[in-house]
Structures are given as C-alpha cells and as structure tokens.
Scaffold this motif. Structure first.
Motif, PDB file in Angstrom:
ATOM      1  N   LEU A 328      -5.262   4.973  -0.578  1.00 36.60           N
ATOM      2  CA  LEU A 328      -4.261   5.690  -1.171  1.00 36.60           C
ATOM      3  C   LEU A 328      -2.721   4.930  -0.594  1.00 36.60           C
ATOM      4  O   LEU A 328      -2.963   5.494   0.800  1.00 36.60           O
ATOM      5  CB  LEU A 328      -4.504   7.522  -1.034  1.00 36.60           C
ATOM      6  CG  LEU A 328      -2.882   7.942  -0.721  1.00 36.60           C
ATOM      7  CD1 LEU A 328      -2.834   8.327  -2.360  1.00 36.60           C
ATOM      8  CD2 LEU A 328      -3.357   9.669  -0.401  1.00 36.60           C
ATOM      9  N   MET A 329      -1.947   4.663  -1.022  1.00 34.31           N
ATOM     10  CA  MET A 329      -0.650   4.374  -0.067  1.00 34.31           C
ATOM     11  C   MET A 329       0.730   6.012  -0.949  1.00 34.31           C
ATOM     12  O   MET A 329       0.440   6.461  -1.845  1.00 34.31           O
ATOM     13  CB  MET A 329      -0.638   3.288  -1.743  1.00 34.31           C
ATOM     14  CG  MET A 329      -1.546   2.383  -1.240  1.00 34.31           C
ATOM     15  SD  MET A 329      -2.126   1.570   0.322  1.00 34.31           S
ATOM     16  CE  MET A 329      -0.203   1.057   0.805  1.00 34.31           C
ATOM     17  N   VAL A 330       1.394   5.711  -0.082  1.00 36.22           N
ATOM     18  CA  VAL A 330       2.621   6.335   0.663  1.00 36.22           C
ATOM     19  C   VAL A 330       3.909   5.618   0.434  1.00 36.22           C
ATOM     20  O   VAL A 330       3.542   5.238   2.135  1.00 36.22           O
ATOM     21  CB  VAL A 330       2.164   7.543   0.593  1.00 36.22           C
ATOM     22  CG1 VAL A 330       3.688   9.112   1.043  1.00 36.22           C
ATOM     23  CG2 VAL A 330       1.018   8.013   0.913  1.00 36.22           C
ATOM     24  N   LYS A 331       4.675   5.833  -0.649  1.00 32.52           N
ATOM     25  CA  LYS A 331       6.083   4.965  -0.635  1.00 32.52           C
ATOM     26  C   LYS A 331       6.955   6.062   0.066  1.00 32.52           C
ATOM     27  O   LYS A 331       7.479   6.822  -0.374  1.00 32.52           O
ATOM     28  CB  LYS A 331       6.165   4.067  -0.806  1.00 32.52           C
ATOM     29  CG  LYS A 331       5.310   2.898  -1.043  1.00 32.52           C
ATOM     30  CD  LYS A 331       5.677   1.948  -2.800  1.00 32.52           C
ATOM     31  CE  LYS A 331       5.239   0.510  -1.924  1.00 32.52           C
ATOM     32  NZ  LYS A 331       5.430  -0.214  -2.956  1.00 32.52           N
ATOM     33  N   VAL A 338       4.486   4.744   3.875  1.00 37.44           N
ATOM     34  CA  VAL A 338       4.416   5.619   5.236  1.00 37.44           C
ATOM     35  C   VAL A 338       3.136   5.763   5.234  1.00 37.44           C
ATOM     36  O   VAL A 338       2.661   6.485   6.867  1.00 37.44           O
ATOM     37  CB  VAL A 338       5.049   6.502   4.773  1.00 37.44           C
ATOM     38  CG1 VAL A 338       6.800   5.995   5.113  1.00 37.44           C
ATOM     39  CG2 VAL A 338       5.516   7.791   3.471  1.00 37.44           C
ATOM     40  N   ARG A 339       2.339   5.653   4.510  1.00 38.56           N
ATOM     41  CA  ARG A 339       1.531   6.013   5.110  1.00 38.56           C
ATOM     42  C   ARG A 339      -0.092   4.953   4.092  1.00 38.56           C
ATOM     43  O   ARG A 339       0.349   4.911   2.834  1.00 38.56           O
ATOM     44  CB  ARG A 339       1.030   6.982   4.360  1.00 38.56           C
ATOM     45  CG  ARG A 339       1.528   8.558   5.389  1.00 38.56           C
ATOM     46  CD  ARG A 339       1.300   8.525   6.689  1.00 38.56           C
ATOM     47  NE  ARG A 339       1.585   9.247   7.871  1.00 38.56           N
ATOM     48  CZ  ARG A 339       2.221   9.777   8.293  1.00 38.56           C
ATOM     49  NH1 ARG A 339       2.996   8.110   8.094  1.00 38.56           N
ATOM     50  NH2 ARG A 339       2.757  10.041   9.449  1.00 38.56           N
ATOM     51  N   GLN A 340      -1.331   5.172   4.408  1.00 38.91           N
ATOM     52  CA  GLN A 340      -2.126   3.979   3.986  1.00 38.91           C
ATOM     53  C   GLN A 340      -3.669   4.338   4.471  1.00 38.91           C
ATOM     54  O   GLN A 340      -3.704   4.182   5.569  1.00 38.91           O
ATOM     55  CB  GLN A 340      -2.179   2.152   4.173  1.00 38.91           C
ATOM     56  CG  GLN A 340      -2.824   1.432   2.884  1.00 38.91           C
ATOM     57  CD  GLN A 340      -2.581   0.005   4.043  1.00 38.91           C
ATOM     58  OE1 GLN A 340      -1.707  -0.422   2.719  1.00 38.91           O
ATOM     59  NE2 GLN A 340      -3.219  -0.604   3.526  1.00 38.91           N
ATOM     60  N   ILE A 341      -4.125   5.048   3.138  1.00 34.07           N
ATOM     61  CA  ILE A 341      -5.702   5.612   3.867  1.00 34.07           C
ATOM     62  C   ILE A 341      -6.236   5.023   3.026  1.00 34.07           C
ATOM     63  O   ILE A 341      -6.384   4.779   1.466  1.00 34.07           O
ATOM     64  CB  ILE A 341      -5.322   7.430   3.327  1.00 34.07           C
ATOM     65  CG1 ILE A 341      -3.915   8.195   4.353  1.00 34.07           C
ATOM     66  CG2 ILE A 341      -6.904   8.112   3.932  1.00 34.07           C
ATOM     67  CD1 ILE A 341      -3.976   9.586   4.367  1.00 34.07           C
ATOM     68  N   SER A 365       4.063   8.424  -4.787  1.00 33.72           N
ATOM     69  CA  SER A 365       2.158   8.039  -3.791  1.00 33.72           C
ATOM     70  C   SER A 365       1.670   7.223  -4.991  1.00 33.72           C
ATOM     71  O   SER A 365       1.578   7.536  -6.072  1.00 33.72           O
ATOM     72  CB  SER A 365       1.135   9.364  -3.721  1.00 33.72           C
ATOM     73  OG  SER A 365       1.230  10.102  -4.269  1.00 33.72           O
ATOM     74  N   TYR A 366       0.366   6.647  -4.809  1.00 29.09           N
ATOM     75  CA  TYR A 366      -0.245   5.701  -5.625  1.00 29.09           C
ATOM     76  C   TYR A 366      -1.905   5.297  -5.365  1.00 29.09           C
ATOM     77  O   TYR A 366      -1.950   5.382  -3.716  1.00 29.09           O
ATOM     78  CB  TYR A 366       0.080   4.042  -6.078  1.00 29.09           C
ATOM     79  CG  TYR A 366       0.831   3.683  -5.940  1.00 29.09           C
ATOM     80  CD1 TYR A 366      -0.008   2.243  -5.906  1.00 29.09           C
ATOM     81  CD2 TYR A 366       1.928   3.535  -4.782  1.00 29.09           C
ATOM     82  CE1 TYR A 366       0.638   1.625  -4.756  1.00 29.09           C
ATOM     83  CE2 TYR A 366       2.617   2.438  -3.673  1.00 29.09           C
ATOM     84  CZ  TYR A 366       1.603   1.457  -3.948  1.00 29.09           C
ATOM     85  OH  TYR A 366       2.207   0.909  -2.768  1.00 29.09           O
TER      86      TYR A 366
END
Length: 728
Positions: A328-331, A338-341, A365-366
């Motif tokens: 899960l990527m958050v930009k 800012v987040r990579q889960i 998010s993508y």
C-alpha cells in the motif's frame, strides 16, 4: 600482500600501461549509446581512467547551446557546470579534473519545445518534434517543421507519454498545425506534447518562404539508440563478474553503461497506468511482466473508504506469486512517499487515517505489486484527505490544500469561500463592481456573474439558481465553492468526516513508477544538545564510533528492498550527522551482477566525501528496483567497498555497513568470491563489519560470519527497518 591485492595487481598493471600517452586524446565510445529517459536523452560516454579529461560524444541529433539544456553526470551525480566545458561544434566535453578510474560518465540533454530528435517507434525510424507545452486551454499547436512531406499518414501525437488516438487530432500539412478534437481532453498546464513523423515521409527541406527548396533532399535524423540485443552491445566494459575465482573486483566497480534501452514514446513519461504488456512504466522493452497481475483499472486489489476515517485494503491472492511483493503506497500532494506498507495477498486489512500518523492534508493512495526483475503493476491512485481539526473546513484544488485569509464557512450546508481566491485558483480572471456588488469571472470563453445577496447567477448570460447566495463575511466576499468550481468544469466532492471540499478540474496524473517514489519526510535535524539518529539501528552503530572513521554503506537496491529503502536512506542521512567530524563516507549500491539488466546498473558507486549534504544527495538518487534470483551480489559489492577504503589511504578506522534483505551468491559459478574469502579479507584489512540483514535462515548463516570477522561488528534485523518507524 593480502589475497585481494594479489588478485588486483595484474589488472592494475595492465590498466596503467594501457593508459600511458592518452592524456591529450578525446575519449570516444566504440559504439555510442544514446536513449530516451522521460523528457531527456541520455548519452553514455567512455568511463574515466584517471587521466583523460576530454570526452567525445556521438549523436545524430543536432545540439546547440540554445536548442537544449545539457548536463554532465559522473557516477549518476550531476557535475557542477563550472567543472567542465562543452564544445557543441566538435561534440566534446572537457573537464577541469580527470575523473577517477572506473567513473561512469554520461550526458543528459532536455527535450524542450522546438527540439527535434530521431527515435524508433515500433521498429520504424521517426523524427520527434517537441511542441509548446500545454497551458490548460490551447487545442491548436504550431509544429516547427522544416521538411516537406510525401505523406502525413502514420504521424502520431503523444501527450504526457500517452498516445492520442488518431481520430482525436488532425494535422494540417499546409499550415503545419495540429488541432485536438473536442473528444480529446485539453492538455493541462505544463503538459509535454511530442509529434512524430515517419522518417520515410520526409522528402526534403522547406525554403525560408515555406516553398519546397531546390536543394537535394536531406537525410532525416534516425533513431539515436536501438535496444541492445545482448550484453555484448554495451560500448563500455560490463560490470558482469568473471566466473574465475581469481578475478579482480576492480573491473566490476564500473557500472554497466546500458541502464536502459530506448523507450517508446508511450513509456517516456511515468504514468499511473503502466502498460500490462510491459509491466513497467519507464521502459518500452518488456522486462518480466506480471502477466497474471493486471495493472491500472484492472488491478485486482482495491482501496475502499469507510465511515470513521477508516479505509479497507483488499488484496486477492491473484495479486501474489513467487517472487512478488505487494504494498500500500501513500503519497502526499507533492508526489512524495509518506507511507509504504507491505501487504499479504489473499487478505483484507483495515487502516485508520489517524493511526497512520499523517498530518492534515491531501494524499494519494494506491496498491502496487513488484517482482525482482523490475516488473510492476499498480492500481489507479485515489485521493483522500486527512483533517485533524474537523471544525475547520479544508478546500483542496487539484490535490493542493488551499489557504485563505478568511477561512471557509458553512452556510446552511453550503461551503462558502473567498471569491477572488477561489476564482484565481481555478485559473479565472476576476472583476469586481462595487457599485452593483457584482463579481464577473472569465475563463476559456466562459463568463460567470454573481451578485452579493442574490441567488441568481449567470453563466454566459444564462440565469442559474444558487443554493446559497454570495455574502460578505468579515469584509470578504464569499461564494459557494461547488457552484463556482462546477461552473468552470471542475468536479466537486464533499467529505463530511474530514470536513473537506475536493475539486479536480482535470483527472489527476500520479506516477506509480519506482523512480517517482521519493520519501517525503527527512529525519530530525541535529539539536544544540547534540546530534541524534531517528533510526534505532544506526544509533546503536554510531554509539560505537568514537573517532573519525572511513565508512562505506554497501546497500542492496533490488526490488525486494522497496519496503525499507526509504528508511535506510533517511536513517543514513541522520547517521552521518551523529559520527565524529573528519569521517569520510561512501556509498556502494548493488543489484544482481550475474543478471543482465538493460534498465538498471548492477552497481552504483558514490565516492568518498566529508560533505554530508553531498552524501545525502547521493542517497536520494537510489531506487529499489530490478534484480535477478533471490540471492544477490553482496560479496562483490563488499569487496568493492573494501577496495575504495584501501584506495583512500586514510589512517582512520575502516568500517562497512552492509544492508540487505537477501542471501549472497557465494559460489564461483555465480560469484567472484566466497563468504570465507570475504571473511579473510575483512580480517586482513581490519574492517569492522556491521549488517542490517535477515536474522534467520540461509542469509543469516552467511552474514553472521562476516559480522564476526572482526571485533565490534553487529547484526541488526532488517525487519526492524520500516518507513513507518521514521514517523513514530
């Protein structure tokens, strides 16, 4: 003399003898390599040999100081323009100082409006012409064409790397103009627009008056680079290691000079929806596509917003496979990660926006799935908002949070915003008539008129009834954001839980390529009470460094490191601020040497420096991508690190910090070295070895031997390295 010196000596003797008498000669690759990379062309030069300062480059494109912007890169670091001069007549670059032996050099020049170049499309030579950039309103573009054409058949147009359907534009050969049909979305401001003409259609030049010249036809540019069919096409020595156990690591310090084959126009610009046939947005040649993981709108996973600022992530088993990793990527609104889960296929996870620790703002998010060989599939990025003060209404236009002197207000369920600010944010011009209390806004042939206290507005003279009339609030004229935005073609959404109004005039274009995933947040700056590291791992290492040291960070940058690479980069940046002054730092980033990759260098070496800002700049260039099988070429990279430690000739203590999530090749079939040989080398050269690596399995059994080679080395669990921990 230790074993490694003995292995290197024959190569160094040959190298020194071969370089005598070459100082005054221009260096030219035997087979020049030039290829497209996004909106630039890259030209690979010959590697440095420690003596030559003059490098010649070969290109079939006409370059001048006016029609492009040219930069020199040494080991992937942009050189200071003061350190070299370019002679566009002889196509040579002269450096003030000769690059050290093994340095990789290339030039990059921009495809700017008016620039013309040769490029192959589907195996056919074409001439590409860069048109003026989009401005959000223009549909007709002038083509600076200097040729007569025998046919306009098969011309093509690309906007932001996406091919425009032939029925959506027309090319007028008489006026040399391109006009987009109403079916085609107007290119937003800053869009890149490339027009391609088959080389076979070019018959001759135009005269200054536009009539056909009497001169013989000229030969049009041809593609500057065609994809290499094998490693042997590389113009400079490959970094692929020799299979002999006595091979020297020195030749492998040179990165491969073929980081990419010439991409197709459709892949030149990162896009949110990579082609399923390539599996990777940034290259036209298939790598190893994720055949059973569709990309774009067909990606099998989903992100669903729920009530309570909760969203669920569903990732079916179809998104998994051997060697695949999903995230899960958050930009943020600037496109920084800012987040990579990491996600487990075949599961549904629930996340709270509040628990993710994101500050108030807008985010994309993508989901994405990658494999070791660079294949990538991703979902379409979705926009979401976080508001930690729900009593304060937020407004986002094009993903950017707006700031108003008079905050938005809620009037009976209608959000009102300052009129001038909202109109200008939407690109409209505003006129205010105080005598009639009327505001008139215009944009792209559309005129909107509103009057204070009246629910009747006019769009191009047609009356429209508003749900809330414009009104004065604290001296500011406030207008309904929904009506104003929709009047100028925007799409408006209201997020009640986050008290946010979201307006998009154009569909957001958010790249999902690995190159686009730069981290956003830097670690805390050193305080007056002393520097500190945001990384518990590197803080523990730095506590044991009490004197100036020479430190090489040997970092695995294959695709599987995607989840932790940002943690490592940001932690290293903080770490260098926490060690004694006088320390020297270098970076050796590696992939899989025995796996030939057209797209990424299997090693990127950044030379020693005491300039911490320079080192941090090195780190920012690292991208986790590519690789071959599960094991990587860590031993070769460690020996390279030891080599440059020895070359430095410093009296400082020597240290290697090794970062990987995989085992290392340690047989002569796939590696130049064994683990035992590397242990012996570390002992002989008195190099302290720390590792951030797996703490179980085959990788642990290998790497713990290296850590124990000298006193003081420590092993830390790679599983403790996470982007999320940077924000805890």
């Amino acid at each position: 003399m230790n074993v490694r010196k003995m292995l290197l000596l024959p190569f160094m003797v040959i190298f020194l003898l071969g370089s005598l008498g070459l100082q005054a000669k221009a260096v030219q690759a035997a087979d020049s390599l030039e290829y497209r990379e996004y909106d630039n062309l890259i030209n690979i030069l010959e590697d440095g040999d420690g003596q030559n300062r003059v490098f010649q480059f070969t290109t079939k494109n006409k370059l001048t100081a006016v029609n492009t912007t040219l930069s020199l890169y040494i080991n992937n670091i942009k050189a200071d323009p003061k350190d070299y001069t370019v002679d566009y007549d002889s196509y040579t670059i002269t450096l003030n100082k000769a690059p050290y032996s093994g340095s990789e050099l290339h030039i990059q020049y921009g495809i700017i409006p008016g620039f013309e170049w040769g490029e192959g499309i589907s195996g056919t030579p074409n001439v590409g012409i860069a048109l003026p950039k989009g401005d959000g309103s223009t549909r007709t573009f002038s083509v600076p064409l200097y040729y007569t054409l025998s046919s306009t058949k098969n011309v093509s147009l690309y906007i932001n790397g996406t091919k425009v359907t032939s029925s959506n534009f027309t090319f007028n050969a008489k006026t040399n103009t391109i006009t987009l049909s109403e079916k085609q979305q107007v290119p937003y401001s800053g869009s890149t627009i490339y027009f391609y003409i088959p080389a076979a259609s070019i018959t001759g030049p135009l005269s200054p008056t536009g009539a056909e010249a009497e001169n013989p036809p000229v030969t049009s540019p041809v593609p500057t680079a065609t994809p290499k069919s094998s490693p042997s096409a590389s113009p400079v020595p490959s970094a692929t290691p020799k299979s002999s156990p006595t091979a020297s690591p020195k030749p492998s310090v040179t990165p491969k000079s073929s980081p990419s084959a010439s991409p197709s126009p459709g892949a030149a610009t990162p896009a949110a929806t990579p082609s399923p046939s390539t599996g990777k947005e940034t290259s036209g040649k298939p790598k190893e596509p994720l055949a059973h993981v569709p990309t774009g709108e067909s990606y099998p996973g989903s992100i669903t917003a729920m009530s309570g600022n909760i969203f669920t992530v569903t990732l079916p088993a179809a998104a998994g496979g051997s060697g695949f990793t999903s995230y899960l990527m958050v930009k943020n609104a600037s496109g920084q990660v800012v987040r990579q889960i990491k996600l487990e296929p075949g599961s549904t996870s629930i996340y709270s926006l509040a628990n993710l620790g994101l500050p108030t703002g807008g985010y994309y998010s993508y989901l994405k799935t990658v494999n070791q060989s660079g294949g990538l599939s991703a979902s379409i990025p979705q926009f979401m908002t976080v508001n930690h003060e729900p009593n304060n209404i937020q407004v986002y236009i094009g993903g950017e949070k707006q700031s108003y002197e008079q905050p938005p207000v809620n009037s009976n369920g209608n959000v009102l915003v300052p009129l001038r600010a909202i109109f200008e944010s939407l690109g409209a011009t505003v006129e205010w008539d105080s005598s009639t209390q009327t505001v008139t806004a215009t944009k792209e042939g559309r005129t909107v008129v509103l009057t204070i206290g009246s629910k009747t507005a006019y769009i191009n003279g047609v009356p429209v009834t508003l749900s809330a009339e414009p009104q004065l609030v604290n001296g500011y004229t406030m207008v309904p954001v929904r009506f104003v935005s929709e009047a100028f073609g925007g799409e408006v959404e209201w997020n009640g839980e986050a008290s946010s109004v979201v307006v998009f005039q154009n569909k957001p274009s958010v790249p999902t390529s690995a190159e686009s995933e730069q981290p956003a947040a830097a670690p805390p700056e050193p305080t007056e009470s002393g520097p500190s590291s945001s990384s518990p791992i590197l803080s523990n290492i730095s506590k044991g460094i009490s004197a100036p040291s020479d430190i090489v960070f040997v970092i695995d940058v294959t695709g599987s490191m995607g989840e932790v690479i940002d943690y490592i980069k940001e932690s290293v940046k903080s770490f260098v601020d926490s060690v004694p002054a006088g320390s020297n730092f270098a970076v050796m980033a590696y992939r899989d040497f025995n796996y030939y990759d057209d797209y990424y260098n299997d090693v990127e070496s950044f030379d020693f420096t005491q300039d911490k800002d320079k080192l941090k700049g090195y780190l920012d260039t690292l991208v986790a991508y590519g690789g071959g099988d599960d094991d990587e070429s860590g031993l070769e990279a460690i020996h390279m690190g030891a080599y440059i430690l020895e070359e430095l000739g410093s009296s400082n203590a020597k240290r290697i910090i090794f970062v990987t999530d995989a085992a290392v090749h340690d047989t002569y079939l796939l590696s130049q070295f064994t683990v035992q040989e590397t242990v012996d080398m570390l002992k002989a050269d008195k190099i302290t070895f720390d590792a951030i690596a797996p703490t179980s399995g085959h990788a642990y059994n290998q790497i713990i031997q290296l850590v124990n080679s000298n006193p003081g080395g420590m092993l830390y669990d790679i599983e403790d390295a996470s982007v999320l921990s940077l924000h805890e």
